[in-house]
Scaffold this active site. Structure first.
Site, mmCIF file in Angstrom:
data_model
loop_
_atom_site.group_PDB
_atom_site.id
_atom_site.type_symbol
_atom_site.label_atom_id
_atom_site.label_comp_id
_atom_site.label_asym_id
_atom_site.label_seq_id
_atom_site.Cartn_x
_atom_site.Cartn_y
_atom_site.Cartn_z
ATOM 1 N N GLN A 45 0.853 -1.188 0.000
ATOM 2 C CA GLN A 45 0.000 0.000 0.000
ATOM 3 C C GLN A 45 0.890 1.238 0.000
ATOM 4 O O GLN A 45 1.974 1.238 0.588
ATOM 5 C CB GLN A 45 -0.898 -0.003 1.246
ATOM 6 C CG GLN A 45 -1.888 1.141 1.320
ATOM 7 C CD GLN A 45 -2.905 0.942 2.442
ATOM 8 O OE1 GLN A 45 -3.395 -0.167 2.661
ATOM 9 N NE2 GLN A 45 -3.212 2.002 3.158
ATOM 10 N N HIS A 60 1.342 5.751 15.720
ATOM 11 C CA HIS A 60 0.614 4.623 15.164
ATOM 12 C C HIS A 60 1.512 3.390 15.017
ATOM 13 O O HIS A 60 2.712 3.516 14.772
ATOM 14 C CB HIS A 60 0.037 4.992 13.797
ATOM 15 C CG HIS A 60 -0.914 6.154 13.850
ATOM 16 N ND1 HIS A 60 -1.084 7.017 12.798
ATOM 17 C CD2 HIS A 60 -1.746 6.596 14.837
ATOM 18 C CE1 HIS A 60 -1.977 7.935 13.119
ATOM 19 N NE2 HIS A 60 -2.394 7.697 14.352
ATOM 20 N N LYS A 70 7.206 0.781 7.316
ATOM 21 C CA LYS A 70 6.922 1.996 6.554
ATOM 22 C C LYS A 70 8.218 2.637 6.060
ATOM 23 O O LYS A 70 9.218 2.654 6.776
ATOM 24 C CB LYS A 70 6.162 3.002 7.416
ATOM 25 C CG LYS A 70 4.809 2.521 7.888
ATOM 26 C CD LYS A 70 4.151 3.536 8.818
ATOM 27 C CE LYS A 70 2.797 3.049 9.308
ATOM 28 N NZ LYS A 70 2.174 3.992 10.266
ATOM 29 N N HIS A 117 5.161 5.197 14.995
ATOM 30 C CA HIS A 117 5.459 6.281 14.057
ATOM 31 C C HIS A 117 4.540 7.468 14.287
ATOM 32 O O HIS A 117 3.334 7.313 14.477
ATOM 33 C CB HIS A 117 5.313 5.785 12.618
ATOM 34 C CG HIS A 117 5.546 6.840 11.596
ATOM 35 N ND1 HIS A 117 4.580 7.264 10.700
ATOM 36 C CD2 HIS A 117 6.652 7.580 11.318
ATOM 37 C CE1 HIS A 117 5.079 8.197 9.922
ATOM 38 N NE2 HIS A 117 6.329 8.417 10.278
ATOM 39 N N TYR A 130 4.190 7.578 2.041
ATOM 40 C CA TYR A 130 4.914 6.449 2.618
ATOM 41 C C TYR A 130 4.434 5.137 2.025
ATOM 42 O O TYR A 130 3.265 4.952 1.724
ATOM 43 C CB TYR A 130 4.842 6.439 4.140
ATOM 44 C CG TYR A 130 3.504 6.669 4.789
ATOM 45 C CD1 TYR A 130 2.790 5.607 5.332
ATOM 46 C CD2 TYR A 130 2.978 7.946 4.903
ATOM 47 C CE1 TYR A 130 1.577 5.813 5.970
ATOM 48 C CE2 TYR A 130 1.762 8.169 5.543
ATOM 49 C CZ TYR A 130 1.065 7.094 6.070
ATOM 50 O OH TYR A 130 -0.136 7.308 6.695
ATOM 51 N N LYS A 166 -9.176 10.556 17.820
ATOM 52 C CA LYS A 166 -8.652 9.207 18.079
ATOM 53 C C LYS A 166 -7.261 9.263 18.677
ATOM 54 O O LYS A 166 -6.958 8.563 19.654
ATOM 55 C CB LYS A 166 -8.644 8.397 16.780
ATOM 56 C CG LYS A 166 -8.160 6.968 16.944
ATOM 57 C CD LYS A 166 -8.209 6.220 15.619
ATOM 58 C CE LYS A 166 -7.718 4.791 15.771
ATOM 59 N NZ LYS A 166 -7.768 4.044 14.477
ATOM 60 N N ASP A 167 -6.384 10.096 18.106
ATOM 61 C CA ASP A 167 -5.020 10.190 18.625
ATOM 62 C C ASP A 167 -4.989 10.845 19.999
ATOM 63 O O ASP A 167 -4.191 10.472 20.864
ATOM 64 C CB ASP A 167 -4.137 10.975 17.656
ATOM 65 C CG ASP A 167 -3.815 10.186 16.397
ATOM 66 O OD1 ASP A 167 -4.030 8.963 16.386
ATOM 67 O OD2 ASP A 167 -3.351 10.796 15.404
#
Length: 205
Positions: A45, A60, A70, A117, A130, A166-167
């Site tokens: 991806q 993350h 990554k 990360h 990335y 969320k973070d």
């Protein structure tokens, strides 16, 4: 490519060719990557994010195995990119390293499976791209609060962090460890060793 102090992380500063037409550089080369890390990198991806100044994304990570390695660069603007060792049992557990990625040096940061990360945009419209060794899988994705005071990441003091809900609600490193959400150094090392002899271009995992 040169290794960082956290095992499993490398930074690459490519050679940039400049003339009257503009600039050119190779931001990923399988042969160089394999020669430095001993691993192959199977692309599953590719992501691109654009952020306003002060945006803070992360920390993350994905469950191991298979995790998600990554290879990160900034194609426009500038970011402070941070790798965090969240692997329980690691000699450098709880430590972090920061690398400035921008559209001048074109540095790249590689994080192997099991590392956390995060990055903060230092300019408006900072664009990060990335490559990922595994596709996004919500059930395997986790986060650590990037403002965890115990981690003490030195984000720029002149910027007000802009986080997603969320973070902002993510657990601290200690809380995540207590809940059994962190990958172990042994699992990550075993998985990474299984990829060491992978030839260039062979998918990972």
């Amino acid at each position: 490519m040169r290794p960082l102090g956290i095992e499993g992380a490398w930074v690459d500063t490519p050679r940039v060719f400049t003339d009257g037409r503009g600039r050119f550089h190779e931001w990923f080369k399988g042969e160089t990557f394999h020669g430095s890390t001993g691993q192959g990198f199977g692309l599953a991806q590719a992501n691109c994010s654009r952020s306003v100044r002060g945006t803070l994304r992360g920390i993350h990570y994905a469950a191991v195995p298979p995790g998600q390695a990554k290879y990160v660069t900034c194609v426009s603007g500038a970011v402070l990119d941070v790798v965090v060792d969240i692997r329980t049992g690691s000699p450098s557990f709880g430590t972090w390293e920061a690398v400035r990625l921008d559209d001048t040096t074109h540095r790249c940061l590689y994080l192997s499976e099991g590392l956390g990360h995060a990055f903060m945009a230092l300019e408006n419209n900072s664009t990060v791209v990335y490559l990922c060794s595994q596709p996004y899988a919500p059930r395997r994705e986790y986060g650590i609060n990037p403002l965890d005071p115990a981690l003490g990441i030195a984000w720029p003091e002149d910027l007000v962090p802009l986080l997603s809900d969320k973070d902002a609600m993510a657990p601290t490193l200690v809380e995540a460890e207590r809940q059994g959400l962190l990958p172990s150094y042994g699992e990550c090392d075993a998985y990474r060793r299984s990829l060491v002899t992978a030839p260039v271009g062979q998918p990972r995992g």
